[in-house]
Write a protein that holds these residues in place. Sequence first.
Motif, PDB file in Angstrom:
ATOM      1  N   ASN A 378       9.360  -0.168   0.563  1.00  0.00           N
ATOM      2  CA  ASN A 378       9.183  -1.530   1.091  1.00  0.00           C
ATOM      3  C   ASN A 378       7.798  -1.777   1.656  1.00  0.00           C
ATOM      4  O   ASN A 378       7.446  -2.918   1.972  1.00  0.00           O
ATOM      5  N   ASP A 379       7.009  -0.718   1.817  1.00  0.00           N
ATOM      6  CA  ASP A 379       5.635  -0.895   2.298  1.00  0.00           C
ATOM      7  C   ASP A 379       4.766  -1.386   1.147  1.00  0.00           C
ATOM      8  O   ASP A 379       4.725  -0.757   0.084  1.00  0.00           O
ATOM      9  N   LYS A 380       4.072  -2.482   1.374  1.00  0.00           N
ATOM     10  CA  LYS A 380       3.203  -3.034   0.334  1.00  0.00           C
ATOM     11  C   LYS A 380       1.945  -3.589   0.971  1.00  0.00           C
ATOM     12  O   LYS A 380       2.001  -4.260   2.001  1.00  0.00           O
ATOM     13  N   HIS A 381       0.812  -3.310   0.357  1.00  0.00           N
ATOM     14  CA  HIS A 381      -0.428  -3.948   0.785  1.00  0.00           C
ATOM     15  C   HIS A 381      -0.423  -5.400   0.319  1.00  0.00           C
ATOM     16  O   HIS A 381       0.215  -5.752  -0.686  1.00  0.00           O
ATOM     17  N   THR A 382      -1.124  -6.240   1.026  1.00  0.00           N
ATOM     18  CA  THR A 382      -1.264  -7.631   0.609  1.00  0.00           C
ATOM     19  C   THR A 382      -2.360  -7.737  -0.445  1.00  0.00           C
ATOM     20  O   THR A 382      -3.056  -6.757  -0.751  1.00  0.00           O
ATOM     21  N   GLU A 383      -2.537  -8.941  -0.973  1.00  0.00           N
ATOM     22  CA  GLU A 383      -3.626  -9.173  -1.925  1.00  0.00           C
ATOM     23  C   GLU A 383      -4.993  -8.998  -1.281  1.00  0.00           C
ATOM     24  O   GLU A 383      -5.992  -8.851  -1.979  1.00  0.00           O
ATOM     25  N   TRP A 384      -5.031  -9.063   0.047  1.00  0.00           N
ATOM     26  CA  TRP A 384      -6.293  -8.801   0.747  1.00  0.00           C
ATOM     27  C   TRP A 384      -6.726  -7.367   0.503  1.00  0.00           C
ATOM     28  O   TRP A 384      -7.895  -7.062   0.351  1.00  0.00           O
ATOM     29  N   GLY A 385      -5.737  -6.453   0.483  1.00  0.00           N
ATOM     30  CA  GLY A 385      -5.982  -5.068   0.088  1.00  0.00           C
ATOM     31  C   GLY A 385      -6.418  -4.162   1.214  1.00  0.00           C
ATOM     32  O   GLY A 385      -6.873  -4.604   2.267  1.00  0.00           O
ATOM     33  N   GLY A 386      -6.254  -2.888   0.988  1.00  0.00           N
ATOM     34  CA  GLY A 386      -6.673  -1.888   1.963  1.00  0.00           C
ATOM     35  C   GLY A 386      -6.936  -0.560   1.289  1.00  0.00           C
ATOM     36  O   GLY A 386      -6.304  -0.214   0.299  1.00  0.00           O
ATOM     37  N   ARG A 387      -7.886   0.192   1.847  1.00  0.00           N
ATOM     38  CA  ARG A 387      -8.214   1.494   1.261  1.00  0.00           C
ATOM     39  C   ARG A 387      -7.173   2.539   1.657  1.00  0.00           C
ATOM     40  O   ARG A 387      -6.475   2.388   2.663  1.00  0.00           O
ATOM     41  N   LYS A 388      -7.099   3.584   0.870  1.00  0.00           N
ATOM     42  CA  LYS A 388      -6.222   4.699   1.209  1.00  0.00           C
ATOM     43  C   LYS A 388      -6.850   5.487   2.346  1.00  0.00           C
ATOM     44  O   LYS A 388      -7.999   5.906   2.262  1.00  0.00           O
ATOM     45  N   MET A 389      -6.093   5.690   3.409  1.00  0.00           N
ATOM     46  CA  MET A 389      -6.629   6.351   4.589  1.00  0.00           C
ATOM     47  C   MET A 389      -6.318   7.852   4.565  1.00  0.00           C
ATOM     48  O   MET A 389      -5.660   8.353   3.651  1.00  0.00           O
ATOM     49  N   LYS A 390      -6.823   8.543   5.589  1.00  0.00           N
ATOM     50  CA  LYS A 390      -6.623   9.987   5.707  1.00  0.00           C
ATOM     51  C   LYS A 390      -5.762  10.297   6.932  1.00  0.00           C
ATOM     52  O   LYS A 390      -5.695   9.499   7.863  1.00  0.00           O
ATOM     53  N   LEU A 391      -5.162  11.476   6.925  1.00  0.00           N
ATOM     54  CA  LEU A 391      -4.274  11.855   8.026  1.00  0.00           C
ATOM     55  C   LEU A 391      -4.978  11.819   9.375  1.00  0.00           C
ATOM     56  O   LEU A 391      -4.404  11.409  10.388  1.00  0.00           O
ATOM     57  N   GLU A 392      -6.253  12.218   9.404  1.00  0.00           N
ATOM     58  CA  GLU A 392      -6.970  12.248  10.676  1.00  0.00           C
ATOM     59  C   GLU A 392      -7.269  10.850  11.213  1.00  0.00           C
ATOM     60  O   GLU A 392      -7.670  10.695  12.368  1.00  0.00           O
ATOM     61  N   GLU A 393      -7.051   9.821  10.390  1.00  0.00           N
ATOM     62  CA  GLU A 393      -7.263   8.449  10.837  1.00  0.00           C
ATOM     63  C   GLU A 393      -5.993   7.807  11.400  1.00  0.00           C
ATOM     64  O   GLU A 393      -6.018   6.662  11.846  1.00  0.00           O
ATOM     65  N   MET A 394      -4.898   8.548  11.391  1.00  0.00           N
ATOM     66  CA  MET A 394      -3.652   8.000  11.898  1.00  0.00           C
ATOM     67  C   MET A 394      -3.717   7.829  13.420  1.00  0.00           C
ATOM     68  O   MET A 394      -4.370   8.606  14.111  1.00  0.00           O
TER      69      MET A 394
END
Length: 578
Positions: A378-394
């Motif tokens: 159910n998690d979806k990015h919007t059309e605005w979009g987002g980059r794939k992040m890293k674990l250390e950025e959580m």
Amino acid sequence: MDKKNYLLLPILLLFLSCKNEKAAPVLNSSNYLDILNEEFSGNLAYETTSFVEKYWRVVGNTGFNKSVYKIAEELEKAGFVKEDSATGSDILTYRIEKRPLKNPTWESVNASVKIVGEDIPLLQHSTNRNMIALNSYSTPKEGVTAEVVYIKDLKKLKDLDIKGKIVFVETDPRRIFKQAIVKSGALGLITYSNPSYLQPQKNSTSIQFRTIPLNEEVKSWAIAMSYKAKEELKAALLKGKVSLNVHIETNIYLSEELTIVADIKGNKYPKERLVFSAHIQEPGANDNATGVGVALEMATLTAKFIKNKRFIPNRTLTFLWGDEIISTNRYVKEDSIRAKDIKWGISLDMVGEDTQKTGGTFLIEKMPDPSAIWTRGNDKHTEWGGRKMKLEEMTPHYLNDFLIDKFKEQGKRANWVVNTNPFEGGSDHVPFLKRNIPSVLFWHFTDQFYHTDNDRIDKVSKATLKNVGVASLASAYTLLNGNDATAKSILENIETAGISRLKEEEKQSEIALQMGDSLSTQISIISAWKDWYIDSSKTTFDMVKDSRSHQQYIKETSKKIDSLSSTIINKLSKIQMN
């Protein structure tokens, strides 16, 4: 009747009337939503949105500054006093910060574009107020007339003789400004680059605003086109040579940057605070006159409750209106002592949409969690979009699930759709997060009128303004007066949300394994969510005074989440073996 008794009768009636009149209830954690749904009308939010959206707002220009002073006027009506004249007993204060702008501000005044030989303008400012690219200079009063050259292959631009001509391209004007204008001497640009999520063939008159570099030497300009205008110009070019008459009137001048900050002082822990940030600049109604309006009604309604002794915040509630990201970034950086005590930051951006007209839904953009790395289900990015992040950025924290829970509760009451999206950035929540302050974004997307000149007051819903305002204030009041009981309640919510998330990720991992994905990846995902929720549970300490008992609650929650995680990983391993 005795004269003395006759005179006493009105006093007696008044006394009986007052006695029978039911006192307005005091707000507490059990009735926040009940009372706020009754008293947050959405009227001031809508009226403010209507005022602000009339202007094309850039920091320092007329519309931006008028919006600031409109906010100040309403705050004063509600009982806020200027900070520099406030006394120690004043709970409601505000200030307008003024700083000289390094670069000139800009505002559009008028414009028209005509195909020479045609009577009806291709574009005119009265119906397409986004047609002039930000930082464009005025043409001479009589306008300019020149041949238009359509360039499909941008790689050929540097080899073409375009001096004194108008360059027509289907891209963002910033991409070619330096080559076409500065180096090759083009007179100006006329461009088209509306993205597909705007449904340009349907919304054929929409123009998404564009920007060019401010260049005080060449003093050039660019025009952005609607889909309709673009097609008309291309059709004309198919018939032969085309010249355009372009008239532009803008104002470019030195000004100052205004930021307005309102504080509602906390009673017990005044240094600790929650900050709502709503940026003023942008040309539209939903973006972001709605954020300005909702924040203002939230501030004034809270002031009313305080004056009537119906609500006493233990922590400080701050409202910030200014230039997107810049004002918020300054607020969290300029005073390191104050920043240390900002406990939560929330961005109000595009929060009043009539979704039947704009599309999309209301969204809570979460703090970076594993869905920003593994976006599935159910998690979806919007059309605005987002980059794939890293674990250390959580950034594990209870704020995500706490707010989702509160907003879903209001959604059930009002039959209002509330959804979430993984972290994408791009608004006033980012400066908070960069300073390790828990923060989320409240917004709407997809919006088929986003950043276009069709983002007008008719696309705004008073019901949505109310729902966002009510849920935001109920959440804020809960946090401001949070205590041991609140922390325990939030911890219980984290446990429920964590178990639900792990079970959902188990399903997604089973599907992934069937599709040939690796077991190691699935273990990484389950482990990441386990760590997220265990670490989030620990953040509930920020409201706790009795740390020993709460520590035990956290251990119990962590144990349940860790146990479920291990069970799921063992089950996935067996599936893989079979």
